[in-house]
Motif scaffolding. Structure first.
Motif, PDB file in Angstrom:
ATOM      1  N   GLU A  11      32.472 111.938 -22.548  1.00 40.98           N
ATOM      2  CA  GLU A  11      31.487 111.718 -21.489  1.00 40.98           C
ATOM      3  C   GLU A  11      32.126 112.068 -20.158  1.00 40.98           C
ATOM      4  O   GLU A  11      33.236 111.634 -19.843  1.00 40.98           O
ATOM      5  CB  GLU A  11      31.029 110.257 -21.481  1.00 40.98           C
ATOM      6  CG  GLU A  11      30.169 109.896 -22.672  1.00 40.98           C
ATOM      7  CD  GLU A  11      29.706 108.445 -22.610  1.00 40.98           C
ATOM      8  OE1 GLU A  11      29.508 107.927 -21.491  1.00 40.98           O
ATOM      9  OE2 GLU A  11      29.567 107.852 -23.687  1.00 40.98           O
ATOM     10  N   GLN A  12      31.392 112.835 -19.354  1.00 34.84           N
ATOM     11  CA  GLN A  12      31.950 113.348 -18.103  1.00 34.84           C
ATOM     12  C   GLN A  12      32.458 112.248 -17.182  1.00 34.84           C
ATOM     13  O   GLN A  12      33.545 112.360 -16.627  1.00 34.84           O
ATOM     14  CB  GLN A  12      30.912 114.209 -17.374  1.00 34.84           C
ATOM     15  CG  GLN A  12      31.484 114.853 -16.130  1.00 34.84           C
ATOM     16  CD  GLN A  12      30.536 115.808 -15.465  1.00 34.84           C
ATOM     17  OE1 GLN A  12      29.512 116.168 -16.011  1.00 34.84           O
ATOM     18  NE2 GLN A  12      30.889 116.221 -14.267  1.00 34.84           N
ATOM     19  N   LYS A  13      31.699 111.171 -17.034  1.00 33.50           N
ATOM     20  CA  LYS A  13      32.129 110.101 -16.122  1.00 33.50           C
ATOM     21  C   LYS A  13      33.416 109.449 -16.606  1.00 33.50           C
ATOM     22  O   LYS A  13      34.289 109.102 -15.803  1.00 33.50           O
ATOM     23  CB  LYS A  13      31.026 109.067 -15.917  1.00 33.50           C
ATOM     24  CG  LYS A  13      30.675 108.272 -17.151  1.00 33.50           C
ATOM     25  CD  LYS A  13      29.611 107.241 -16.882  1.00 33.50           C
ATOM     26  CE  LYS A  13      29.288 106.576 -18.215  1.00 33.50           C
ATOM     27  NZ  LYS A  13      29.030 105.220 -18.179  1.00 33.50           N
ATOM     28  N   GLU A  16      36.247 111.961 -15.945  1.00 37.13           N
ATOM     29  CA  GLU A  16      36.562 111.947 -14.510  1.00 37.13           C
ATOM     30  C   GLU A  16      37.355 110.693 -14.144  1.00 37.13           C
ATOM     31  O   GLU A  16      38.266 110.744 -13.319  1.00 37.13           O
ATOM     32  CB  GLU A  16      35.282 112.019 -13.677  1.00 37.13           C
ATOM     33  CG  GLU A  16      34.642 113.387 -13.683  1.00 37.13           C
ATOM     34  CD  GLU A  16      33.315 113.437 -12.930  1.00 37.13           C
ATOM     35  OE1 GLU A  16      32.925 112.436 -12.292  1.00 37.13           O
ATOM     36  OE2 GLU A  16      32.673 114.500 -12.991  1.00 37.13           O
ATOM     37  N   TRP A  52      40.271 117.591 -23.018  1.00 34.71           N
ATOM     38  CA  TRP A  52      38.834 117.880 -23.118  1.00 34.71           C
ATOM     39  C   TRP A  52      38.513 118.555 -24.450  1.00 34.71           C
ATOM     40  O   TRP A  52      37.517 118.231 -25.100  1.00 34.71           O
ATOM     41  CB  TRP A  52      38.379 118.744 -21.950  1.00 34.71           C
ATOM     42  CG  TRP A  52      36.905 118.994 -21.981  1.00 34.71           C
ATOM     43  CD1 TRP A  52      36.259 120.143 -22.317  1.00 34.71           C
ATOM     44  CD2 TRP A  52      35.867 118.047 -21.689  1.00 34.71           C
ATOM     45  NE1 TRP A  52      34.906 119.979 -22.249  1.00 34.71           N
ATOM     46  CE2 TRP A  52      34.635 118.694 -21.860  1.00 34.71           C
ATOM     47  CE3 TRP A  52      35.866 116.712 -21.291  1.00 34.71           C
ATOM     48  CZ2 TRP A  52      33.420 118.065 -21.649  1.00 34.71           C
ATOM     49  CZ3 TRP A  52      34.659 116.090 -21.081  1.00 34.71           C
ATOM     50  CH2 TRP A  52      33.458 116.762 -21.262  1.00 34.71           C
TER      51      TRP A  52
END
Length: 172
Positions: A11-13, A16, A52
């Motif tokens: 998940e991107q969040k 990050e 990733w």
């Protein structure tokens, strides 16, 4: 804690969050090993790319460990290249200073080179701990977590590094 187990690195969040939390420290850690900012940044970037690419296989709470392991392995794969780059950088340092006397410039350069050599000649583990503590202002507990040893081991490495530096700088 169980909430972290459910977090997905994919998940991107979450990715990050991992990046924002660990990228600077990881970059500094690798920089202390290789002495080259660009190389350190490249290794960190490659580590995050690998994270990733393998995000579905990595548990969120193990992401930091994964990143440090990948970065360390990448560093060891580039050691031969690092030596060539560092030697080239050492030879290309310019000493164009016009506001000091030639004697001062010479003494300053000699001191800088000796200090750099003393730090570079420290055993790798002591050098890492010394630079993480003195440059990065990390606490011994943080260094222990980054390096993967006990706080006592960090204290011992730091003590030995300081003794070596004191002994050799005292001669300058």
């Amino acid at each position: 804690m169980s909430k972290d187990l459910l977090k997905s690195v994919c998940e991107q969040k979450n990715f990050e969050e991992i990046f924002n939390k660990h990228s600077q420290t990881l970059r500094n850690y690798i920089y202390y090993k290789c002495g080259n900012t660009q190389q350190a940044e490249d290794i960190v970037q490659e580590s995050y790319i690998k994270l990733w690419d393998n995000c579905s296989k990595i548990i969120f709470e193990k992401a930091k460990s994964f990143l440090y392991t990948v970065a360390n392995n990448r560093f060891f794969n580039e050691v031969a290249h690092k030596k060539v780059v560092l030697e080239h950088q050492r030879r290309s340092i310019s000493t164009d200073k016009t506001n000091e006397t030639p004697q001062f410039i010479l003494e300053e350069e000699e001191f800088y080179q000796k200090l750099k050599k003393v730090i570079a000649d420290l055993p790798e583990k002591q050098r890492e701990v010394f630079l993480l503590s003195r440059i990065d202002k990390k606490k011994y507990a943080e260094i222990a977590e980054i390096v993967g040893v006990s706080v006592k081991a960090v204290e011992k490495r730091m003590s030995k590094a300081l003794l070596i530096i004191k002994e050799k700088i005292g001669k300058i």
